[in-house]
Design an enzyme around this catalytic site. Structure first.
Site, PDB file in Angstrom:
ATOM      1  N   ARG A 104      41.714  38.357  42.838  1.00 20.01           N
ATOM      2  CA  ARG A 104      42.567  38.314  43.739  1.00 20.01           C
ATOM      3  C   ARG A 104      43.229  38.757  44.211  1.00 20.01           C
ATOM      4  O   ARG A 104      43.944  40.162  43.505  1.00 20.01           O
ATOM      5  CB  ARG A 104      43.770  37.722  42.173  1.00 20.01           C
ATOM      6  CG  ARG A 104      43.681  35.807  42.199  1.00 20.01           C
ATOM      7  CD  ARG A 104      44.130  35.069  40.838  1.00 20.01           C
ATOM      8  NE  ARG A 104      45.055  36.123  40.565  1.00 20.01           N
ATOM      9  CZ  ARG A 104      46.659  35.361  39.930  1.00 20.01           C
ATOM     10  NH1 ARG A 104      46.671  34.017  39.579  1.00 20.01           N
ATOM     11  NH2 ARG A 104      47.027  36.200  39.331  1.00 20.01           N
ATOM     12  N   THR A 108      48.782  38.087  47.720  1.00 21.89           N
ATOM     13  CA  THR A 108      48.508  36.619  48.145  1.00 21.89           C
ATOM     14  C   THR A 108      48.496  35.657  47.032  1.00 21.89           C
ATOM     15  O   THR A 108      48.329  34.712  46.919  1.00 21.89           O
ATOM     16  CB  THR A 108      47.662  36.639  49.053  1.00 21.89           C
ATOM     17  OG1 THR A 108      46.829  37.122  48.962  1.00 21.89           O
ATOM     18  CG2 THR A 108      47.997  37.592  50.486  1.00 21.89           C
ATOM     19  N   ASP A 200      46.454  39.839  31.241  1.00 19.12           N
ATOM     20  CA  ASP A 200      45.126  39.728  32.576  1.00 19.12           C
ATOM     21  C   ASP A 200      43.663  39.707  31.483  1.00 19.12           C
ATOM     22  O   ASP A 200      43.063  40.495  30.763  1.00 19.12           O
ATOM     23  CB  ASP A 200      45.100  41.098  32.863  1.00 19.12           C
ATOM     24  CG  ASP A 200      44.176  41.251  34.072  1.00 19.12           C
ATOM     25  OD1 ASP A 200      42.764  41.340  33.968  1.00 19.12           O
ATOM     26  OD2 ASP A 200      44.869  41.191  35.336  1.00 19.12           O
ATOM     27  N   ASP A 203      41.082  42.611  32.064  1.00 25.20           N
ATOM     28  CA  ASP A 203      41.476  43.627  31.367  1.00 25.20           C
ATOM     29  C   ASP A 203      41.550  43.461  30.022  1.00 25.20           C
ATOM     30  O   ASP A 203      40.865  44.638  29.142  1.00 25.20           O
ATOM     31  CB  ASP A 203      43.218  44.244  32.948  1.00 25.20           C
ATOM     32  CG  ASP A 203      43.237  44.487  33.297  1.00 25.20           C
ATOM     33  OD1 ASP A 203      42.261  44.950  34.076  1.00 25.20           O
ATOM     34  OD2 ASP A 203      44.438  44.650  34.411  1.00 25.20           O
TER      35      ASP A 203
END
Ligand code: PRP
Ligand code: URA
Length: 209
Positions: A104, A108, A200, A203
């Site tokens: 991603r 944006t 995340d 991660d």
């Protein structure tokens, strides 16, 4: 409309509560992602076609069923989807595996494709796309677009966590795709992260932060 299935079995809910905890270690997080994926796959694979087969037991003939066709593929969305593959493949050892790499854009929040390698005959296979997170839905939609452009017609999407925005976006773009989730959370924050979520996923699986 796609069919939305929330697989809220107590074992999954229990494991999900540990997965969300910020104190959970990388090792535990990886293990939990694998365990939850296998439990979810049990439900997501419920409608796989079977064929009748007679088996000779030591005592008599048993009328059994086996998976028919076996033309299946698992397609993780990189990176985080990789964490869901091993336990599912252990249940389906003959499945082929494709990879779609998307990240991603941090500004944006739109997906950027950087890798796509699929089995040659992917268009003839029943496909299970796996990714722990369904946030805006952009990555899932891009992956489903790519698979359909390769001829795939029978696709199931599996995400551990989703949110109403992502579910609605996938439903609108791909109404034929069945969506399996362990939980649909409340909403997205201003950075398009799921709240309360788990942070995340990539991660936490790979220990990169
Ligand atoms: C995460 C996640 C999904 C995507 C979901 O991947 O694994 O692929 O974000 O967000 P969306 O629904 O808004 O598209 P990320 O882009 O962080 O890449 P990574 O797996 O390499 O960490
Ligand atoms: N990707 C993640 O890993 N987590 C989120 O909450 C949203 C996107």
């Amino acid at each position: 409309m796609s069919n939305i299935f929330v697989v809220d079995h107590p074992l999954i809910q229990h494991k999900l509560s540990i997965l969300r905890n910020k104190e959970t270690t990388v090792k535990e997080f990886r293990e939990l992602v694998g365990e939850i994926s296998a439990l979810m796959f049990y439900e997501a694979s419920r409608n796989l076609p079977t064929q009748d087969i007679d088996v000779e037991t030591p005592l008599a003939i048993a009328h059994c069923k086996q998976l028919a066709g076996k033309k299946l593929a698992i397609v993780p969305i990189l990176r985080a989807g990789l964490g869901m593959v091993d336990t599912i493949v252990s249940l389906l050892p003959s499945a082929k595996i494709g990879h779609i790499g998307l990240y991603r854009d941090p500004e944006t929040h739109k997906p950027v494709e950087y890798f796509c390698k699929l089995p040659d005959d992917i268009g003839n296979r029943r496909v299970f796309v796996v990714d722990p997170m369904l946030a805006t839905g952009g990555s899932a939609i891009a992956a489903l677009d790519a698979l359909k452009s390769h001829g795939c017609r029978h696709i199931t999407m599996m995400n551990i966590l989703g949110c109403p925005e992502g579910v609605a976006a996938v439903q609108a773009a791909h109404p034929d795709v069945d969506l399996y989730l362990a939980c649909i959370d409340e909403k997205l924050n201003e950075h398009a992260y799921i709240l309360p979520g788990l942070g995340d996923a990539g991660d936490r699986i790979f220990g990169t932060k």
